[in-house]
Design an enzyme around this catalytic site. Structure first.
Site, mmCIF file in Angstrom:
data_model
loop_
_atom_site.group_PDB
_atom_site.id
_atom_site.type_symbol
_atom_site.label_atom_id
_atom_site.label_comp_id
_atom_site.label_asym_id
_atom_site.label_seq_id
_atom_site.Cartn_x
_atom_site.Cartn_y
_atom_site.Cartn_z
ATOM 1 N N ASP A 175 -4.914 -31.286 27.321
ATOM 2 C CA ASP A 175 -4.203 -30.324 26.485
ATOM 3 C C ASP A 175 -5.233 -29.325 25.954
ATOM 4 O O ASP A 175 -5.937 -29.604 24.990
ATOM 5 C CB ASP A 175 -3.499 -31.054 25.330
ATOM 6 C CG ASP A 175 -2.812 -30.072 24.403
ATOM 7 O OD1 ASP A 175 -2.081 -30.520 23.487
ATOM 8 O OD2 ASP A 175 -3.020 -28.845 24.562
ATOM 9 N N TYR A 232 -2.865 -33.982 18.530
ATOM 10 C CA TYR A 232 -1.547 -33.359 18.366
ATOM 11 C C TYR A 232 -1.276 -32.486 19.582
ATOM 12 O O TYR A 232 -2.158 -31.714 20.003
ATOM 13 C CB TYR A 232 -1.521 -32.509 17.097
ATOM 14 C CG TYR A 232 -0.258 -31.705 16.894
ATOM 15 C CD1 TYR A 232 -0.273 -30.308 16.971
ATOM 16 C CD2 TYR A 232 0.953 -32.323 16.617
ATOM 17 C CE1 TYR A 232 0.888 -29.564 16.778
ATOM 18 C CE2 TYR A 232 2.116 -31.583 16.417
ATOM 19 C CZ TYR A 232 2.076 -30.201 16.508
ATOM 20 O OH TYR A 232 3.224 -29.471 16.319
ATOM 21 N N LYS A 250 -1.684 -20.098 22.965
ATOM 22 C CA LYS A 250 -2.495 -19.330 22.011
ATOM 23 C C LYS A 250 -3.201 -18.113 22.626
ATOM 24 O O LYS A 250 -2.612 -17.061 22.786
ATOM 25 C CB LYS A 250 -3.469 -20.285 21.323
ATOM 26 C CG LYS A 250 -2.735 -21.378 20.506
ATOM 27 C CD LYS A 250 -3.681 -22.307 19.797
ATOM 28 C CE LYS A 250 -2.971 -23.515 19.219
ATOM 29 N NZ LYS A 250 -2.356 -23.283 17.917
HETATM 30 P P1 KE4 Z 1 2.663 -24.624 19.748
HETATM 31 O O1 KE4 Z 1 3.958 -25.268 20.150
HETATM 32 O O2 KE4 Z 1 2.463 -24.645 18.236
HETATM 33 O O3 KE4 Z 1 2.430 -23.255 20.364
HETATM 34 O O4 KE4 Z 1 1.476 -25.524 20.374
HETATM 35 C C1 KE4 Z 1 1.435 -26.893 20.060
HETATM 36 C C2 KE4 Z 1 0.037 -27.411 20.248
HETATM 37 C C3 KE4 Z 1 -0.252 -28.132 21.403
HETATM 38 N N1 KE4 Z 1 -1.489 -28.625 21.634
HETATM 39 C C4 KE4 Z 1 -2.499 -28.411 20.749
HETATM 40 C C5 KE4 Z 1 -3.859 -28.976 21.050
HETATM 41 C C6 KE4 Z 1 -2.264 -27.676 19.560
HETATM 42 O O5 KE4 Z 1 -3.284 -27.480 18.682
HETATM 43 C C7 KE4 Z 1 -0.985 -27.165 19.300
HETATM 44 C C8 KE4 Z 1 -0.648 -26.389 18.033
HETATM 45 N N2 KE4 Z 1 -1.716 -26.266 17.085
HETATM 46 C C9 KE4 Z 1 -1.306 -26.109 15.713
HETATM 47 C C10 KE4 Z 1 -2.579 -26.023 14.853
HETATM 48 N N3 KE4 Z 1 -3.123 -27.289 14.566
HETATM 49 C C11 KE4 Z 1 -0.428 -24.916 15.514
HETATM 50 C C12 KE4 Z 1 -0.207 -24.547 14.059
HETATM 51 C C13 KE4 Z 1 1.175 -24.904 13.613
HETATM 52 O O6 KE4 Z 1 1.682 -25.983 13.965
HETATM 53 O O7 KE4 Z 1 1.753 -24.058 12.883
#
Ligand code: KE4
Length: 415
Positions: free
Chosen positions: A228, A133, A256
């Site tokens: 990523d 993801y 993060k």
């Molecule tokens: P954000 O757009 O949520 O800041 O980041 C997206 C993203 C991109 N790449 C990786 C590897 C990620 O894990 C994420 C976001 N992680 C999720 C948790 N599995 C965020 C939690 C959520 O979607 O509320």
């Protein structure tokens, strides 16, 4: 009230507890490794706001830095020294990154990296792995098409089929599938993007040589390799997973941890690629709050504190201690479940078989996970509310917290 004014009552779907057939609690405050909900119930937290709370919640060093900076302005939209210092630090700590641009989320970072890769190579196809993801980017909300090499199909309503068709999705750890894609589409492939430690379908690891193979085959065909590291960056090592595996991707995405809990993302890589970005180059990318002073100050305070206290070594020690207790709890419960860990990130699969890709991750006892999750919650331990997420430790988790958690887990495993 929440559901009346917010879709699903949440601002991000995983928070709705749909994967555990439950209703989410509402948090009132957080400190260290604990959360307090609006009913004043206290919980030991293993989600850590999905990664940012690496020092624990509301670390004094970060709170103080934000309070101080806020007095001088909350946002400028004008170049400022904080964003320059953050860029310098990222470039120093991550050798593959010669230039970096800040964004306000991980999604923006990967979306921008994809556009940049297409602009730099002049090609349109993206290759990603099933189960990885990368945020809710149209080109990456795509799952495998019917056949091995057919074009991707949308993984969400609203993603145009024509756009999804430009993404090819292959199984993780499957060299033959990657070789077949390049054999068929090499001259169309702008980039291959992956989580070097996939942690959005539970957490599993690349098999020996797989990442080196991806580095070689992308370089051979002029496609960019994008790591990523939104989750792993500055968590599994000071220089992210690429420091541990010794691979230099062409572009990397972060988020993060580098925001200290405030909205942030970043993407960076070789200068000749990054210089393709506006205003110098033809690839447009922008953001009102990109490099926001409070997010920069919070991130810098968090990263410097990690370095000051040997945070990455301590996170590994904490992870190893946690794993020891979890394995004891599994033995006590008579369960031979698969447990994976990378530093302070972990995942317990409710399955007794190896997990090397999303298909194997999906093949687990979801009902048993749901019972485990709710039993942990009743015992005062908040685990990620989905079997397809990773758990996070922080520097605020000490041995007595972990000991208390393990006792709760042992009971929850037989719930
Ligand atoms: P954000 O757009 O949520 O800041 O980041 C997206 C993203 C991109 N790449 C990786 C590897 C990620 O894990 C994420 C976001 N992680 C999720 C948790 N599995 C965020 C939690 C959520 O979607 O509320």
């Amino acid at each position: 009230m929440a559901k009346r004014h917010i879709p699903g009552g949440v601002n991000s779907p995983v928070r709705a507890f749909r994967n555990v057939d439950g209703e989410p609690f509402f948090v009132r405050r957080a400190k260290g490794c604990r959360l307090w909900d609006v009913d004043d119930r206290v919980l030991i937290d293993y989600v850590g706001t999905w990664g940012p709370a690496i020092l624990g919640h509301a670390p004094q060093v970060v709170v103080q830095a934000v309070q101080e900076a806020a007095k001088d302005g909350l946002s400028f939209g004008i170049p400022n020294m904080f964003e320059v210092e953050m860029a310098r630090l990222i470039c120093e700590w991550v050798p593959s990154v010669e230039k970096v641009r800040m964004t306000s989320s991980g999604t923006e970072a990967t979306m921008s990296a994809i556009r940049l890769a297409r602009g730099y190579t002049g090609r349109e196809r993206i290759v990603k792995f099933a189960g990885c993801y990368h945020g809710h980017v149209d080109s990456l909300l795509v799952s495998a098409g019917s056949g091995a090499l057919t074009h991707g199909r949308p993984d969400s309503a609203g993603v145009p089929a024509a756009l999804a068709a430009l993404t090819t999705v292959v199984p993780f750890n499957d060299r033959a599938a990657v070789e077949a894609v390049f054999a068929a589409q090499a001259d169309q492939i702008a980039a291959l993007i992956l989580e070097p430690v996939p942690a959005n379908a539970g957490l599993y690891l690349a098999e020996p040589g797989f990442l080196e193979f991806l580095r070689e085959i992308t370089a051979r065909h002029g496609a960019l390799l994008i790591f990523d590291e939104v989750m792993t960056g500055f968590r599994v090592a000071r220089g992210g997973y690429q420091e541990l595996c010794g691979i230099r991707p062409d572009l990397s995405c972060f988020g993060k941890v580098i925001g200290g809990g405030l909205p942030v993302g970043a993407f960076g890589g070789r200068a000749e690629i990054m210089d393709m970005l506006a205003p110098d180059g033809p690839v447009y990318q922008a953001g009102t709050l990109s490099g926001n002073p409070l997010a920069m100050v919070a991130g810098l305070a968090q990263l410097r504190e990690l370095e000051r206290v040997r945070g990455w070594e301590r996170l590994e020690e904490c992870g190893a201690l946690f794993e020891k207790y979890v394995r004891q709890a599994l033995a006590t419960a008579g369960k031979n479940y698969t447990f994976h860990r990378q530093g302070s990130m972990f995942c317990l699969f409710f399955a007794e078989h190896p997990v090397r890709n999303v298909a194997e991750a999906m093949d687990q006892d979801k009902a048993a996970f749901r019972r485990f999750f709710h039993s942990c919650l009743e015992g005062g331990v908040y685990m990620a509310p989905s079997p397809f997420e990773a758990g996070f430790l922080s520097l605020a988790h000490n041995e007595s917290d972990i000991e208390e958690t393990a006792a709760v887990m042992a009971r929850a495993l037989v719930a």
